[in-house]
Design an enzyme around this catalytic site. Structure first.
Site, PDB file in Angstrom:
ATOM      1  N   GLU A 312       0.823  -1.215   0.000  1.00  0.00           N
ATOM      2  CA  GLU A 312       0.000   0.000   0.000  1.00  0.00           C
ATOM      3  C   GLU A 312       0.859   1.268   0.000  1.00  0.00           C
ATOM      4  O   GLU A 312       0.626   2.195   0.766  1.00  0.00           O
ATOM      5  CB  GLU A 312      -0.954  -0.007   1.196  1.00  0.00           C
ATOM      6  CG  GLU A 312      -1.937  -1.160   1.145  1.00  0.00           C
ATOM      7  CD  GLU A 312      -2.978  -1.152   2.264  1.00  0.00           C
ATOM      8  OE1 GLU A 312      -2.660  -0.652   3.356  1.00  0.00           O
ATOM      9  OE2 GLU A 312      -4.084  -1.653   2.042  1.00  0.00           O
ATOM     10  N   ASP A 386      -8.541  -8.985   4.008  1.00  0.00           N
ATOM     11  CA  ASP A 386      -8.270  -7.920   4.979  1.00  0.00           C
ATOM     12  C   ASP A 386      -9.292  -7.842   6.105  1.00  0.00           C
ATOM     13  O   ASP A 386     -10.212  -7.038   6.032  1.00  0.00           O
ATOM     14  CB  ASP A 386      -8.223  -6.571   4.235  1.00  0.00           C
ATOM     15  CG  ASP A 386      -7.569  -5.493   5.070  1.00  0.00           C
ATOM     16  OD1 ASP A 386      -7.044  -5.815   6.142  1.00  0.00           O
ATOM     17  OD2 ASP A 386      -7.596  -4.328   4.639  1.00  0.00           O
ATOM     18  N   GLU A 414     -12.448  -2.254  12.152  1.00  0.00           N
ATOM     19  CA  GLU A 414     -12.428  -1.493  10.906  1.00  0.00           C
ATOM     20  C   GLU A 414     -13.567  -1.886   9.969  1.00  0.00           C
ATOM     21  O   GLU A 414     -14.204  -1.035   9.358  1.00  0.00           O
ATOM     22  CB  GLU A 414     -11.076  -1.700  10.203  1.00  0.00           C
ATOM     23  CG  GLU A 414     -10.999  -1.048   8.832  1.00  0.00           C
ATOM     24  CD  GLU A 414      -9.660  -1.284   8.135  1.00  0.00           C
ATOM     25  OE1 GLU A 414      -8.752  -1.890   8.744  1.00  0.00           O
ATOM     26  OE2 GLU A 414      -9.535  -0.865   6.970  1.00  0.00           O
TER      27      GLU A 414
HETATM   28  C1  BDP Z   1      -6.004  -2.164   6.012  1.00  0.00           C
HETATM   29  C2  BDP Z   1      -6.309  -0.806   6.552  1.00  0.00           C
HETATM   30  C3  BDP Z   1      -5.150   0.133   6.451  1.00  0.00           C
HETATM   31  C4  BDP Z   1      -3.912  -0.516   7.010  1.00  0.00           C
HETATM   32  C5  BDP Z   1      -3.660  -1.825   6.302  1.00  0.00           C
HETATM   33  C6  BDP Z   1      -2.519  -2.624   6.891  1.00  0.00           C
HETATM   34  O1  BDP Z   1      -7.405  -0.307   5.831  1.00  0.00           O
HETATM   35  O2  BDP Z   1      -5.485   1.288   7.151  1.00  0.00           O
HETATM   36  O3  BDP Z   1      -2.808   0.301   6.895  1.00  0.00           O
HETATM   37  O4  BDP Z   1      -4.768  -2.646   6.400  1.00  0.00           O
HETATM   38  O5  BDP Z   1      -2.808  -3.570   7.597  1.00  0.00           O
HETATM   39  O6  BDP Z   1      -6.942  -2.987   6.613  1.00  0.00           O
HETATM   40  O7  BDP Z   1      -1.370  -2.331   6.642  1.00  0.00           O
END
Ligand code: BDP
Length: 722
Positions: A312, A386, A414
């Protein structure tokens, strides 16, 4: 006893007063309420068995253990507990580590000591000079401290201490919270206020909260904390911040909690003035070595680094044509001389990879099995996408025998209604831990992978993304405290039963009255399935509104990366719905051991709870209960809503057992949850109905609004989305 015992009253009063002032509300005290024992028979028994307490040592940890015992016992027994200098009188509660015990006692405890590891404890009724006492001991002071909390739990949960004989030890070494806390005190995916860490006032101001945080964690055996966000800021590694981190580490140390930090891979450039962060570059390697030395000089028991790399948009070794092994091993070499570890995250997926997102982490990591240094542990999320309300277990757990893998659960909600929805997560955690990878045949559960027993790994770990903030009740929802608690208990022993955990948490947090415990426990246990049903039944996933993930957004299709769009995951069209990950589709099933793959591959054996995760099926597909997929799905959405209504009516009857503040708090939150459950049901069903073209079954309530209305809702300031 061959050593002089010590008393610790000096520090007791001031600390107690501070803590009582802050914790005027029951909410703040978490599961450490220490409310007066109501059962008079038991209260008499407890009092008769605890005439006074005797500490055999005076280390910092034994001091905080003593303080906790005094706080706990004075509340539970509603009387001042004497701190004794010796054990001349009968029925003392004696505590101290192995090294403080004399030969006779040691001999009698040989069997128990053989059963426990360094963090384990023994709680046992013993005789000294033919007088009965209860002894709490362990190989280390922290072990004793954990034993003290277990002992208090016995009293908090109405257990007789007539003849105690307990030996217990954690099954996983690193039991850690991951705080996704930013230096500006916002919390990524945090729904309980701002970060606990007041960086501006640190290092000189030690908030009582830090101490109560450490107590709460120690009480459930959590022994590590990553203070900052995985989307890391390199500034945390500068002297200015390390001084503050050191203050926190000093505060947590007596409670057996080690501090860890996230390491931003590009830190050598950002704060080190280097031109590169290439892990092959000698200067870069040296920079990390020196940085690590600097950290250990301040914090000799620093735990190590957690790293999110090439995920990401975070920088990582791939920016320099290197791989995960190169990056992880470089950091591992830096911390190894000091006994530190590197937790390297496997949460990776790429917009340049056209393959199913669910397959990408496995594809990227499994080839590296066996190549990481032995102080690297790869941190894997429980599922391959996720932190959804339900995901099948991540295939990596069955595929990297030569690499220690640690579990990453998300305690913060989340994707499960933020801190507004009552969802008891230990149910979810347990479902994952019990899943069978079949790697070494039947019974090769995920729990056995992460506790190291399947492949004999020395370092083992489990991480929970914290749901803690500076709200007075810590977690936003009083019942979200159960998720912090339950995470800790399962981290200690991944084979514990979520129902037993719910039972003890309710008793410790609210009341031992069976008229309260039984119905509310049932409500907790059903709450996870309820959220699955009203959000993502039958294996649907990632259909939350984008970015903030608040509320439904199955229609979203305009984001730059295909795998960020809900339509990518549900694939609804007029022919049906679901993501075909079977042999005929993305073949994600082939990442599982053959036995597991076979089960998921065949639509007949695939558990219905995971159906649309693995299969794309027609709207008329017949479910096991004879309903069509469309009707069955609609009924599940309704079932979820009905379950929340049932939770409301259960809770509404509990006013007599709970303080007014928490009663009202939960009541208001359940009302919101009910509203939002209906929002989920209506928005999703109206949206999917465009494709199915079918009527809603009779038992499903009429939608409250139009699809256009739901699609028009915008939440630019939804919390947790920085
Ligand atoms: C996702 C979240 C994000 C996190 C990412 C992670 O939306 O905010 O940074 O995972 O785990 O679930 O790195």
């Amino acid at each position: 006893m061959n050593r002089l015992p010590y008393i610790y009253i000096l520090f007791l009063l001031p600390m107690l007063m501070i803590s009582l002032n802050v914790s005027a509300q029951e909410d703040y005290k978490l599961w450490l309420q220490y409310a007066k024992v109501q059962d008079s028979k038991l209260a008499t028994e407890y009092k008769s068995k605890i005439n006074g307490i005797v500490a055999l040592e005076n280390s910092e940890t034994i001091q905080v253990a003593s303080k906790e015992l005094q706080l706990g016992l004075s509340g539970l027994l509603d009387t001042k507990i004497e701190v004794q200098q010796n054990i001349d009188s009968e029925n003392a509660l004696i505590f101290g580590s192995k090294s403080s015990l004399d030969e006779d006692i040691l001999k009698n405890l040989k069997k128990e000591f053989d059963q426990i590891n360094d963090e384990g404890y023994i709680i046992k009724t013993i005789q000294v000079k033919s007088k009965n006492h209860i002894l709490i001991t362990g190989k280390t002071d922290v072990g004793v401290f954990y034993g003290v909390f277990h002992f208090l739990r016995l009293l908090q949960t109405k257990t007789s201490i007539e003849n105690v004989n307990i030996a217990d030890a954690p099954k996983i070494n690193v039991r850690i919270l991951n705080h996704w806390d930013n230096l500006n005190r916002t919390v990524e995916r945090g729904y309980a206020g701002f970060s606990l860490w007041n960086w501006q006032k640190l290092p000189d101001f030690i908030d009582q909260r830090y101490i109560d945080y450490a107590r709460a964690n120690a009480s459930i055996g959590i022994n590590g904390t990553v203070l900052n966000n995985v989307n890391a800021n390199a500034l945390i590694l500068t002297p200015q911040y390390l001084e503050k981190v050191e203050a926190l580490a000093n505060t947590f140390r007596p409670y057996g909690i080690k501090v860890y930090l996230t390491a931003r891979f590009s830190a050598p450039i950002e704060i080190g003035g280097l031109k590169t962060a290439d892990p092959y570059d000698a200067e870069v390697k040296n920079w990390w070595k020196e940085k690590t030395k600097e950290i250990y000089k301040r914090i000799p028991d620093f735990g190590g680094f957690l790293v999110k790399a090439n995920s990401e948009g975070q920088p990582g070794p791939q920016n320099y044509g290197r791989n995960h092994v190169d990056g992880a091993n470089m950091l591992a070499d830096a911390v190894a001389p000091f006994g530190g570890i590197v937790m390297w995250r496997a949460f990776v997926y790429s917009e340049h990879d056209v393959d199913d997102r669910a397959k990408q982490a496995y594809s990227e990591f499994v080839p590296y099995d066996g190549q990481f240094r032995n102080n690297v542990i790869v941190q894997v999320k429980n599922g391959a996408i996720d932190f959804q309300p339900r995901e099948p277990f991540h295939p990596m757990f069955g595929a990297m025998p030569k690499t220690p893998l640690m579990m990453e659960f998300q305690i913060t909600q989340e994707y499960l209604g933020f801190s507004t929805h009552l969802v008891y997560l230990p149910k979810l955690f347990q479902e994952v831990l019990k899943s069978d990878t079949y790697r070494k045949g039947k019974g090769s559960t995920v729990a056995k992978v992460i506790d190291g027993s399947l492949d004999n790994h020395k370092i083992t770990g489990i991480a929970g993304v914290a749901n803690i903030g500076n709200d007075i009740n810590w977690t936003g929802h009083p019942f979200a405290q159960a998720n912090w608690y339950g995470f800790g208990r399962l981290a200690w022993n991944p084979n514990l039963d979520s129902e037993a955990i719910a039972d003890e948490w309710l008793r410790m947090t609210f009341s031992n009255d069976e008229n309260f415990v039984n119905p509310v426990k049932e409500m907790l246990l059903k709450s996870r399935e309820a959220v699955v049903n009203y959000m993502t039944p039958l294996g649907l996933h990632h259909i939350m509104d984008t970015g903030h993930h608040y509320g439904p957004g199955p229609w979203v299709s305009n984001l730059s990366r295909p795998e960020w769009n809900p339509v990518y995951y549900h694939k609804a069209d007029k022919n049906g719905i679901g993501f075909d990950r079977s042999k005929t589709g993305s073949k994600a099933t082939t990442q599982y051991a053959p036995e597991a793959a076979k089960i998921f591959d065949d639509v007949k054996t695939c558990p219905e709870k995971d159906l649309l995760w693995f299969h794309h099926l027609s709207w008329d597909y017949k479910l096991k209960n004879g309903q069509t997929l469309w009707n069955g799905m609609a009924l599940k959405y309704q079932e979820g809503v009905d379950e929340v209504a049932a939770m409301q009516s259960t809770w509404n009857k509990m006013g007599n057992y709970v303080d007014e503040h928490r009663f009202k708090e939960v009541q208001m939150l359940l009302n919101i949850q009910h509203k939002e459950a209906k929002w989920w049901r209506d928005a999703c069903l109206l949206y999917f109905q465009q494709f199915s073209g079918k009527e809603l079954p009779k038992r499903v309530e009429k939608p409250t609004q139009t699809l256009e209305y739901f699609e028009s809702l915008k939440f630019p300031f939804a919390p947790g989305n920085n």
